[in-house]
Design a protein around this motif. Sequence first.
Motif, PDB file in Angstrom:
ATOM      1  N   MET A   6       0.842  -1.201   0.000  1.00 48.33           N
ATOM      2  CA  MET A   6       0.000   0.000   0.000  1.00 48.33           C
ATOM      3  C   MET A   6       0.869   1.239   0.000  1.00 48.33           C
ATOM      4  O   MET A   6       1.837   1.341   0.762  1.00 48.33           O
ATOM      5  CB  MET A   6      -0.881  -0.002   1.258  1.00 48.33           C
ATOM      6  CG  MET A   6      -1.772   1.208   1.373  1.00 48.33           C
ATOM      7  SD  MET A   6      -3.069   1.163   0.092  1.00 48.33           S
ATOM      8  CE  MET A   6      -3.516   2.885   0.001  1.00 48.33           C
ATOM      9  N   SER A   7       0.579   2.163  -0.871  1.00 49.03           N
ATOM     10  CA  SER A   7       1.158   3.501  -0.739  1.00 49.03           C
ATOM     11  C   SER A   7       0.012   4.479  -0.949  1.00 49.03           C
ATOM     12  O   SER A   7      -0.629   4.502  -1.986  1.00 49.03           O
ATOM     13  CB  SER A   7       2.313   3.712  -1.718  1.00 49.03           C
ATOM     14  OG  SER A   7       1.938   3.474  -3.042  1.00 49.03           O
ATOM     15  N   GLY A   8      -0.261   5.216   0.105  1.00 50.29           N
ATOM     16  CA  GLY A   8      -1.452   6.068   0.120  1.00 50.29           C
ATOM     17  C   GLY A   8      -1.183   7.478  -0.362  1.00 50.29           C
ATOM     18  O   GLY A   8      -0.080   7.790  -0.830  1.00 50.29           O
ATOM     19  N   THR A   9      -2.191   8.319  -0.184  1.00 50.97           N
ATOM     20  CA  THR A   9      -2.110   9.689  -0.707  1.00 50.97           C
ATOM     21  C   THR A   9      -1.036  10.534  -0.022  1.00 50.97           C
ATOM     22  O   THR A   9      -0.625  11.545  -0.572  1.00 50.97           O
ATOM     23  CB  THR A   9      -3.458  10.423  -0.539  1.00 50.97           C
ATOM     24  OG1 THR A   9      -3.960  10.103   0.747  1.00 50.97           O
ATOM     25  CG2 THR A   9      -4.457  10.023  -1.583  1.00 50.97           C
ATOM     26  N   HIS A  93      -2.050  -2.194  -4.199  1.00 51.39           N
ATOM     27  CA  HIS A  93      -3.022  -1.132  -4.429  1.00 51.39           C
ATOM     28  C   HIS A  93      -2.598  -0.213  -5.562  1.00 51.39           C
ATOM     29  O   HIS A  93      -3.408   0.237  -6.350  1.00 51.39           O
ATOM     30  CB  HIS A  93      -3.227  -0.304  -3.154  1.00 51.39           C
ATOM     31  CG  HIS A  93      -4.099   0.895  -3.382  1.00 51.39           C
ATOM     32  ND1 HIS A  93      -3.578   2.136  -3.688  1.00 51.39           N
ATOM     33  CD2 HIS A  93      -5.448   1.034  -3.397  1.00 51.39           C
ATOM     34  CE1 HIS A  93      -4.586   2.990  -3.862  1.00 51.39           C
ATOM     35  NE2 HIS A  93      -5.723   2.340  -3.685  1.00 51.39           N
ATOM     36  N   GLN A  95      -0.435   3.424  -6.799  1.00 55.55           N
ATOM     37  CA  GLN A  95      -0.478   4.807  -6.325  1.00 55.55           C
ATOM     38  C   GLN A  95      -1.599   5.549  -7.041  1.00 55.55           C
ATOM     39  O   GLN A  95      -1.600   5.651  -8.264  1.00 55.55           O
ATOM     40  CB  GLN A  95       0.860   5.499  -6.617  1.00 55.55           C
ATOM     41  CG  GLN A  95       0.973   6.866  -5.982  1.00 55.55           C
ATOM     42  CD  GLN A  95       0.983   6.777  -4.462  1.00 55.55           C
ATOM     43  OE1 GLN A  95       1.653   5.931  -3.891  1.00 55.55           O
ATOM     44  NE2 GLN A  95       0.239   7.645  -3.799  1.00 55.55           N
ATOM     45  N   GLN A 110      -4.780   4.042 -10.591  1.00 52.10           N
ATOM     46  CA  GLN A 110      -3.654   3.716  -9.721  1.00 52.10           C
ATOM     47  C   GLN A 110      -2.506   3.252 -10.608  1.00 52.10           C
ATOM     48  O   GLN A 110      -2.694   2.380 -11.456  1.00 52.10           O
ATOM     49  CB  GLN A 110      -4.030   2.599  -8.737  1.00 52.10           C
ATOM     50  CG  GLN A 110      -4.957   3.050  -7.617  1.00 52.10           C
ATOM     51  CD  GLN A 110      -6.386   3.292  -8.078  1.00 52.10           C
ATOM     52  OE1 GLN A 110      -6.912   2.545  -8.891  1.00 52.10           O
ATOM     53  NE2 GLN A 110      -7.017   4.349  -7.587  1.00 52.10           N
ATOM     54  N   ASN A 163      -9.309   5.349   9.722  1.00 50.76           N
ATOM     55  CA  ASN A 163      -7.961   5.350   9.163  1.00 50.76           C
ATOM     56  C   ASN A 163      -7.591   6.794   8.815  1.00 50.76           C
ATOM     57  O   ASN A 163      -8.277   7.431   8.015  1.00 50.76           O
ATOM     58  CB  ASN A 163      -7.926   4.472   7.906  1.00 50.76           C
ATOM     59  CG  ASN A 163      -6.596   4.577   7.189  1.00 50.76           C
ATOM     60  OD1 ASN A 163      -5.531   4.531   7.807  1.00 50.76           O
ATOM     61  ND2 ASN A 163      -6.645   4.749   5.890  1.00 50.76           N
ATOM     62  N   GLY A 165      -5.004   8.535   7.017  1.00 50.35           N
ATOM     63  CA  GLY A 165      -3.882   8.635   6.092  1.00 50.35           C
ATOM     64  C   GLY A 165      -3.875  10.058   5.544  1.00 50.35           C
ATOM     65  O   GLY A 165      -4.217  11.005   6.255  1.00 50.35           O
ATOM     66  N   ASP A 183     -15.180   8.217   3.051  1.00 50.10           N
ATOM     67  CA  ASP A 183     -14.116   9.169   3.376  1.00 50.10           C
ATOM     68  C   ASP A 183     -14.739  10.366   4.084  1.00 50.10           C
ATOM     69  O   ASP A 183     -15.670  10.988   3.550  1.00 50.10           O
ATOM     70  CB  ASP A 183     -13.420   9.664   2.094  1.00 50.10           C
ATOM     71  CG  ASP A 183     -12.595   8.572   1.420  1.00 50.10           C
ATOM     72  OD1 ASP A 183     -12.334   7.540   2.061  1.00 50.10           O
ATOM     73  OD2 ASP A 183     -12.204   8.762   0.253  1.00 50.10           O
ATOM     74  N   GLY A 291      -3.526   4.111  10.740  1.00 51.62           N
ATOM     75  CA  GLY A 291      -2.917   5.050   9.793  1.00 51.62           C
ATOM     76  C   GLY A 291      -1.969   5.984  10.535  1.00 51.62           C
ATOM     77  O   GLY A 291      -1.942   6.024  11.779  1.00 51.62           O
ATOM     78  N   GLU A 326      -3.714  -1.059   6.256  1.00 53.66           N
ATOM     79  CA  GLU A 326      -4.176  -0.925   4.863  1.00 53.66           C
ATOM     80  C   GLU A 326      -3.456  -1.914   3.952  1.00 53.66           C
ATOM     81  O   GLU A 326      -4.075  -2.512   3.064  1.00 53.66           O
ATOM     82  CB  GLU A 326      -3.931   0.501   4.370  1.00 53.66           C
ATOM     83  CG  GLU A 326      -4.852   1.498   5.023  1.00 53.66           C
ATOM     84  CD  GLU A 326      -5.652   2.267   4.005  1.00 53.66           C
ATOM     85  OE1 GLU A 326      -5.040   2.892   3.123  1.00 53.66           O
ATOM     86  OE2 GLU A 326      -6.883   2.243   4.083  1.00 53.66           O
TER      87      GLU A 326
END
Length: 364
Positions: A6-9, A93, A95, A110, A163, A165, A183, A291, A326
Motif C-alpha cells: 500500500m502507498s497512500g495519498t 493497491h 499509487q 492507480q 484510518n 492517512g 471518506d 494510519g 491498509e
Amino acid sequence: MYIGIMSGTSLDGIDMVAASFSDQSVTLHHQAEYPFPETLKEKLIALSQGAPVTLEEFGTIDHFLGKTYAETVNRFLAENDLKAHDITAIGCHGQTVFHKPTGPMPFTMQLGDANIIAALTGITTVADFRRKDMALGGQGAPLVPAFHQFLFGTDASTKVVLNIGGIANISVLTPNQSIVGYDTGPGNMLMDSWISEHKGKPYDKDGAWASIGTVNQALLNQMLSDGYFAQPAPKSTGRELFHRGWLEAQLNVFNKPVNPEDVQATLLAFTVQSIANDVLRFGQGELLVCGGGARNQALMAALKTALPNWQVMATDEKGVNGDSLEALAFAWLAHQALEGKPGNLPDVTGASRSCRLGAIYYPD
Ligand SMILES: Nc1ncnc2c1ncn2[C@@H]1O[C@H](COP(=O)(O)OP(=O)(O)O)[C@@H](O)[C@H]1O
Ligand SMILES: [Mg+2]
C-alpha cells in the motif's frame, strides 16, 4: 502467504506486509515500510496535483513505480528469508494519481505496472482493485471496510474504524446493521502540505507545531462549510479536492492574516472536527484509529476531547498494528480475488452488486 503493498495519498512511503488468512483469522508474519526514490516521489506528487504530463512521461512513471514496487518486494522477501514460492499472490493497491467517482464518466487510476511486479518477482500479482466497483456504479472506495469487518467483527457495541492517512475514512460496524464506510475528508494531507511549505518538514511530528498555534475558529467554520461535508455517503475524496490549492483558496476567501502556526492548529482541528462530526452520528462506542494520524499525539488528544462518549484508541490496543492495516487489507483483497470471493461492499461503495475485485497478472 500473501503480500500486501500500500502507498497512500500521503506519499510517505511503501507499506508492505506478509500475512496469511483463514476463514476466520489473519496472521501477520512480517511488515516493513520503505521509502520512495525521491525523484519518483516528486513526479507522483506533481501528477496527483494535476500537473500536465506527456503520455510518455506518464508511462515512464507507471514503469518506474512498477519497478520500484517489484524491487521492494524482492528486498522484503530477502530481509525476511522468504522465497517467491512461499507467496501465493501479491495484492498491490498502486499509487492513486486520479480519483473522480462522480459525474457522467467516473474514473480512478492507480499507477505501478503490475506486469513488471509479476515479472520481476515471479509472483502472481493482483492490482487495479477499484475500477470494477466503479464500473458497477460504485465509488471504487473505500475498499477497506469489508476487511475491517472481517478483522474486528460486530459484537454488542458499535465500533468505528478510523484510518487517518492523507485522507481520513471510517468504517462503521454496528450490530445487526449493514456496514457504513466513507471518506470523511482530509486526514494528514493539508497539515503535511502546510508544514512542508513553511518548515521544510514532511509532517508535523506529534502535532508539535500545531500545538503552539491557536485554532482560528472563524477559519475553521469556513473550512467546515465546504460542500463535501454535507454530501451524503457513499462518497470518497482525494488529493483532487483537499490539496494545497484548496487551502490557498480558503485562505484567500478568508482574507485576514493568520499566523502559520495558527493555520497549522486550525488544520489539525479541521481534520479532527470533520471526523468527529461524522462519528457523532453513530451514537457511542469504540473508535479504533489506524494510519499515520494515530501516531500524532495532539491529534489523538483532540479527537478524545471532541468525542467524550467514545472510547478512542489506536488499533494497536486491539492487537492490530495501525501502520500496516491498509497493506494487510490489500493482501486480504488479493486472497479474496484468488479465492473467487467478493471484495467490495455495495452498501459502502454504492456499486450495484458485490463482485470480485482486481486484475490478475501472472508471472509465467
Ligand atoms: N509521529 C507522527 N506525528 C504526526 N503525524 C504522523 C506521525 N507519524 C505519521 N504521521 C502522519 O501520517 C502520514 C502517513 O500516514 P499513512 O497512514 O501512511 O498515510 P497514507 O495511507 O496516505 O500513505 C504522514 O504523512 C504524517 O502526516
Ligand atoms: Mg503511507
